[in-house]
Write a protein that holds these residues in place. Structure first.
Motif, PDB file in Angstrom:
ATOM      1  N   GLY B 155       0.807  -1.222   0.000  1.00 34.27           N
ATOM      2  CA  GLY B 155       0.000   0.000   0.000  1.00 34.27           C
ATOM      3  C   GLY B 155       0.835   1.265   0.000  1.00 34.27           C
ATOM      4  O   GLY B 155       0.334   2.339   0.293  1.00 34.27           O
ATOM      5  N   VAL B 156       2.112   1.127  -0.337  1.00 36.20           N
ATOM      6  CA  VAL B 156       2.991   2.304  -0.436  1.00 36.20           C
ATOM      7  C   VAL B 156       3.764   2.190  -1.755  1.00 36.20           C
ATOM      8  O   VAL B 156       4.277   1.124  -2.068  1.00 36.20           O
ATOM      9  CB  VAL B 156       4.009   2.354   0.734  1.00 36.20           C
ATOM     10  CG1 VAL B 156       4.965   3.535   0.567  1.00 36.20           C
ATOM     11  CG2 VAL B 156       3.292   2.446   2.072  1.00 36.20           C
ATOM     12  N   MET B 157       3.785   3.256  -2.549  1.00 37.40           N
ATOM     13  CA  MET B 157       4.643   3.223  -3.739  1.00 37.40           C
ATOM     14  C   MET B 157       5.249   4.589  -4.038  1.00 37.40           C
ATOM     15  O   MET B 157       4.713   5.622  -3.656  1.00 37.40           O
ATOM     16  CB  MET B 157       3.911   2.639  -4.953  1.00 37.40           C
ATOM     17  CG  MET B 157       2.663   3.361  -5.398  1.00 37.40           C
ATOM     18  SD  MET B 157       1.765   2.405  -6.690  1.00 37.40           S
ATOM     19  CE  MET B 157       2.938   2.457  -8.035  1.00 37.40           C
ATOM     20  N   LYS B 158       6.366   4.528  -4.731  1.00 36.02           N
ATOM     21  CA  LYS B 158       7.048   5.760  -5.116  1.00 36.02           C
ATOM     22  C   LYS B 158       6.603   6.079  -6.551  1.00 36.02           C
ATOM     23  O   LYS B 158       6.635   5.199  -7.418  1.00 36.02           O
ATOM     24  CB  LYS B 158       8.555   5.524  -5.057  1.00 36.02           C
ATOM     25  CG  LYS B 158       9.382   6.774  -5.224  1.00 36.02           C
ATOM     26  CD  LYS B 158      10.866   6.468  -5.026  1.00 36.02           C
ATOM     27  CE  LYS B 158      11.712   7.583  -5.598  1.00 36.02           C
ATOM     28  NZ  LYS B 158      13.133   7.192  -5.671  1.00 36.02           N
ATOM     29  N   ILE B 159       6.146   7.286  -6.778  1.00 38.86           N
ATOM     30  CA  ILE B 159       5.691   7.686  -8.108  1.00 38.86           C
ATOM     31  C   ILE B 159       6.750   8.613  -8.696  1.00 38.86           C
ATOM     32  O   ILE B 159       6.968   9.723  -8.202  1.00 38.86           O
ATOM     33  CB  ILE B 159       4.321   8.402  -8.028  1.00 38.86           C
ATOM     34  CG1 ILE B 159       3.279   7.545  -7.300  1.00 38.86           C
ATOM     35  CG2 ILE B 159       3.848   8.823  -9.419  1.00 38.86           C
ATOM     36  CD1 ILE B 159       2.739   6.373  -8.077  1.00 38.86           C
ATOM     37  N   ASN B 160       7.422   8.102  -9.740  1.00 34.89           N
ATOM     38  CA  ASN B 160       8.530   8.862 -10.319  1.00 34.89           C
ATOM     39  C   ASN B 160       8.116   9.729 -11.491  1.00 34.89           C
ATOM     40  O   ASN B 160       8.767  10.721 -11.807  1.00 34.89           O
ATOM     41  CB  ASN B 160       9.624   7.899 -10.784  1.00 34.89           C
ATOM     42  CG  ASN B 160      10.233   7.150  -9.614  1.00 34.89           C
ATOM     43  OD1 ASN B 160      10.847   7.752  -8.744  1.00 34.89           O
ATOM     44  ND2 ASN B 160      10.020   5.838  -9.570  1.00 34.89           N
ATOM     45  N   ASN B 161       7.043   9.295 -12.178  1.00 34.92           N
ATOM     46  CA  ASN B 161       6.658   9.988 -13.409  1.00 34.92           C
ATOM     47  C   ASN B 161       5.219   9.625 -13.775  1.00 34.92           C
ATOM     48  O   ASN B 161       4.579   8.831 -13.087  1.00 34.92           O
ATOM     49  CB  ASN B 161       7.606   9.579 -14.546  1.00 34.92           C
ATOM     50  CG  ASN B 161       7.791   8.059 -14.560  1.00 34.92           C
ATOM     51  OD1 ASN B 161       6.805   7.320 -14.473  1.00 34.92           O
ATOM     52  ND2 ASN B 161       9.033   7.600 -14.633  1.00 34.92           N
ATOM     53  N   LEU B 162       4.744  10.193 -14.869  1.00 30.60           N
ATOM     54  CA  LEU B 162       3.353   9.954 -15.284  1.00 30.60           C
ATOM     55  C   LEU B 162       3.081   8.470 -15.556  1.00 30.60           C
ATOM     56  O   LEU B 162       1.987   7.971 -15.290  1.00 30.60           O
ATOM     57  CB  LEU B 162       3.024  10.792 -16.521  1.00 30.60           C
ATOM     58  CG  LEU B 162       2.382  12.158 -16.217  1.00 30.60           C
ATOM     59  CD1 LEU B 162       2.184  12.952 -17.500  1.00 30.60           C
ATOM     60  CD2 LEU B 162       1.038  11.977 -15.489  1.00 30.60           C
ATOM     61  N   ALA B 163       4.077   7.765 -16.065  1.00 31.65           N
ATOM     62  CA  ALA B 163       3.907   6.332 -16.351  1.00 31.65           C
ATOM     63  C   ALA B 163       3.574   5.568 -15.070  1.00 31.65           C
ATOM     64  O   ALA B 163       2.717   4.679 -15.059  1.00 31.65           O
ATOM     65  CB  ALA B 163       5.178   5.772 -16.987  1.00 31.65           C
ATOM     66  N   ASP B 164       4.231   5.944 -13.985  1.00 35.69           N
ATOM     67  CA  ASP B 164       3.958   5.288 -12.695  1.00 35.69           C
ATOM     68  C   ASP B 164       2.513   5.544 -12.241  1.00 35.69           C
ATOM     69  O   ASP B 164       1.920   4.713 -11.565  1.00 35.69           O
ATOM     70  CB  ASP B 164       4.910   5.801 -11.608  1.00 35.69           C
ATOM     71  CG  ASP B 164       6.299   5.188 -11.699  1.00 35.69           C
ATOM     72  OD1 ASP B 164       6.459   4.238 -12.511  1.00 35.69           O
ATOM     73  OD2 ASP B 164       7.198   5.648 -10.987  1.00 35.69           O
ATOM     74  N   VAL B 165       1.998   6.698 -12.600  1.00 36.90           N
ATOM     75  CA  VAL B 165       0.629   7.047 -12.175  1.00 36.90           C
ATOM     76  C   VAL B 165      -0.366   5.990 -12.671  1.00 36.90           C
ATOM     77  O   VAL B 165      -1.330   5.656 -11.986  1.00 36.90           O
ATOM     78  CB  VAL B 165       0.246   8.463 -12.669  1.00 36.90           C
ATOM     79  CG1 VAL B 165      -1.248   8.733 -12.467  1.00 36.90           C
ATOM     80  CG2 VAL B 165       1.075   9.522 -11.947  1.00 36.90           C
ATOM     81  N   ASP B 166      -0.084   5.422 -13.846  1.00 40.79           N
ATOM     82  CA  ASP B 166      -0.954   4.368 -14.387  1.00 40.79           C
ATOM     83  C   ASP B 166      -1.120   3.186 -13.437  1.00 40.79           C
ATOM     84  O   ASP B 166      -2.163   2.548 -13.388  1.00 40.79           O
ATOM     85  CB  ASP B 166      -0.377   3.833 -15.710  1.00 40.79           C
ATOM     86  CG  ASP B 166      -0.647   4.812 -16.855  1.00 40.79           C
ATOM     87  OD1 ASP B 166      -1.462   5.730 -16.625  1.00 40.79           O
ATOM     88  OD2 ASP B 166      -0.053   4.644 -17.928  1.00 40.79           O
ATOM     89  N   HIS B 167      -0.044   2.889 -12.677  1.00 40.96           N
ATOM     90  CA  HIS B 167      -0.085   1.733 -11.776  1.00 40.96           C
ATOM     91  C   HIS B 167      -0.530   2.104 -10.364  1.00 40.96           C
ATOM     92  O   HIS B 167      -0.493   1.271  -9.470  1.00 40.96           O
ATOM     93  CB  HIS B 167       1.300   1.081 -11.718  1.00 40.96           C
ATOM     94  CG  HIS B 167       1.856   0.753 -13.055  1.00 40.96           C
ATOM     95  ND1 HIS B 167       1.359  -0.264 -13.824  1.00 40.96           N
ATOM     96  CD2 HIS B 167       2.827   1.349 -13.794  1.00 40.96           C
ATOM     97  CE1 HIS B 167       2.016  -0.304 -14.978  1.00 40.96           C
ATOM     98  NE2 HIS B 167       2.914   0.665 -14.981  1.00 40.96           N
ATOM     99  N   ALA B 168      -0.924   3.369 -10.195  1.00 43.52           N
ATOM    100  CA  ALA B 168      -1.251   3.842  -8.845  1.00 43.52           C
ATOM    101  C   ALA B 168      -2.513   3.172  -8.301  1.00 43.52           C
ATOM    102  O   ALA B 168      -3.285   2.571  -9.046  1.00 43.52           O
ATOM    103  CB  ALA B 168      -1.424   5.362  -8.864  1.00 43.52           C
TER     104      ALA B 168
END
Lengths: 379, 379
Positions: B155-168
């Motif tokens: 339940g914790v993730m690091k969001i580095n860029n817009l691509a990561d947002v897809d997996h949020a």
């Protein structure tokens, strides 16, 4: 691949406080524990993996119980030895060995073992009944001990004169010269199947004269180092001579002349080692597990001064136990409560113990005296 | 006459390792323990007085379970709060209080609580779904946390860029500024119903980046005293503001600038306090019991340097657990094994922990590194 401790079943004969504290350590190793005790409400009942209510002196009960375990140990000596012998013959591991329990069960044989192995002990003589006493050539006063089934002061009496002889035991006994001792001391030694041995630092004990129970124990001792070394060597010699696997408590007297005489042995965790739970790097209970599972023995050094006092049921109280002033003593730093899970109290029943730890020895003693006079087991 | 601890029944929601270690301490007080857990083989199964297999998130199950206890506590936050509220209304003692659990269950509410009470924490913003993220004005990289049900790195993730947002996450979450921290630290504080409070000395943690679990913990910390005092005060402030009864773990970051920011709270015994069992005069588990039974709080001082390492299931191993090199590490002085009674291992499963104690800090660290590379949980 050999099974490891987390995959084995330990059968414990006896489900009292010693078994309970052994299980408290066994939990950390995922050890499966099976307990046999005649009391349906024995202290181990709720914390053993499997608790069986039954006689520990009956051949069939002990034998059938032992078949279910991989290793069998005891928390009391009065068990059915023949069943343990039968189990050993079938390849079960019994630690301490039945041979050792048999020897120690009989205080007469124990004394002879001391004599044969040059272990210093008070002069003694075996007697088969009280008739021997009146005809005897023993000078009063002396100590009379039943050879079997004595514990916690039961089966021991001081004979001062011919009148006392009338009240003497009828069973096989031994008489022992009365020792004018300075203090009682104890050394606990562990030996694993590899033959590795380690002793705990020597402790000093004070007895409750009325109940004849250890009431106050202090660790480590402040006797001179050479005396402590002597006690240590005696304990190691006994463990070697017995070839014991497991833990062995060696109770001794320091005489007024500075000699050491061995009083008696217990081949199991013992009241004189309860303070090791908080006072030493390894506890006597964990050390017993390490010894019987042939694991490396733990570090026995003292961490701190530790005083142990037994919590005995108050005189005049019989019934559901309550712990008077528990909250008060819990407010003192370094006070550790151990209740044994016994629902009912009666006079002098061992209901628990308290360990008091302090970096300053005098402070530890002061706190212990306070706890001793404050915390009461009543009904 | 008020009932005392030895006469009371403690209901524990959750029967995992935290409940297990709590019961290990409860045994010394004759406390009757009832445990509810959905896993029929939960670690508490064999050592609780009564083990009940059932859901801890179902209203009826929790309510009916709670009715049987005098005091109810938790070892995990994800429990049915409504049932606890109903029990409190009927006069049952629930510690920590349902109100505190509800607040901490939701990381968004937790963060708002920090803000309202001037508790230093990383800047954050609540988001209701991942749509908010793509439209947002947040600069990458940042941390995304699910508000509910995250634990042990889930339940914790690091969001580095817009691509990561897809997996949020799709669920209500919060985003948090990425903290450039020097170390993670923790302070455990206990508060009883009288309002007495005590903190344990601050500890330092190292995380396993892959599993996102505490892997290596060292107590006490060697940060300057003023920083330790600051962390201590923050923990006390939070416990006061929450009016919690029980123990509270406060996880914090020390930033590169020497500031302290609170990461998150756990209102129960916590992985960052396991080393207290051997390393401190009182353990976090006993302290929790003292707090919820409104007894005097114990002495939290360190006895020794203590390092705690979690024993995680090895990658690539799934099945009946074995402990490789257990005997080898048991041969080192000051090594304490705690297995959690879990029959099956899987990658990164918390199977136990080891505490390493030494008077010399460097030696303790050296031994801990050795244990960490030697003792493996395999199948």
């Amino acid at each position: 691949m050999a099974k490891q401790i987390s995959e084995l079943k330990l059968g414990i004969l006896g489900g009292g406080q010693l078994g309970r504290m052994l299980i408290q350590e066994a939990i950390n190793y995922n050890l499966t524990t099976l307990v046999l005790d005649p009391d349906p409400d024995a202290p181990c009942k709720h914390i053993a993996n499997k608790f069986e209510c039954g006689s520990i002196t009956d051949f069939d009960t002990v034998y059938n119980f032992g078949k279910k375990a991989d290793i069998i140990t005891i928390e009391i000596e009065k068990v059915n030895i023949e069943a343990l012998e039968a189990l050993e013959k079938e390849g079960k591991l019994v630690f301490p060995q039945s041979r050792v329990i048999r020897l120690i069960q009989d205080k007469g044989v124990q004394k002879q073992f001391f004599k044969e192995n040059d272990i210093p002990t008070a002069p003694f003589q075996l007697v088969s009944s009280k008739n021997d006493l009146s005809n005897g050539n023993f000078s009063f006063p002396y100590i009379l001990k039943q050879r079997k089934d004595g514990y916690d002061g039961k089966g021991v009496m001081k004979i001062n004169n011919l009148a006392d002889v009338d009240h003497a035991f009828e069973s096989p006994s031994l008489i022992e010269e009365l020792i004018d001792f300075d203090k009682e001391i104890a050394v606990i030694v562990a030996r694993n199947a590899n033959g590795d041995m380690k002793t705990f630092p020597m402790v000093e004990m004070e007895f409750n004269a009325e109940a004849n129970l250890v009431e106050f124990l202090i660790s480590p001792s402040t006797y001179p180092e050479d005396l402590q070394d002597k006690a240590d060597k005696i304990a190691l010699n006994i463990a070697s001579a017995l070839n014991i696997t497991g833990i062995l408590a060696v109770e001794m007297f320091v005489t007024r002349d500075g000699d050491i005489l061995v009083n008696e042995l217990a081949p199991r965790p013992h009241n004189s080692g309860h303070q090791t739970i908080e006072g030493n790097y390894v506890s006597q209970f964990e050390q017993h597990l390490r010894a019987i599972f042939n694991l490396p023995l733990g570090d026995t050094r003292s961490i701190n001064n530790a005083i142990m006092i037994n919590l005995l049921g108050e005189k005049g109280h019989d019934g559901l136990a309550r712990y008077e002033n528990l909250e008060k003593v819990m407010g003192i730093d370094g006070v550790y409560i151990h209740l044994y899970g016994k629902k009912y109290t009666k006079p002098f029943r061992k209901m628990g113990h308290v360990t008091i730890v302090d970096q300053n020895r005098e402070k530890a003693i002061e706190k212990a005296r306070y706890v001793q006079h404050t915390l009461k087991v009543v009904s």
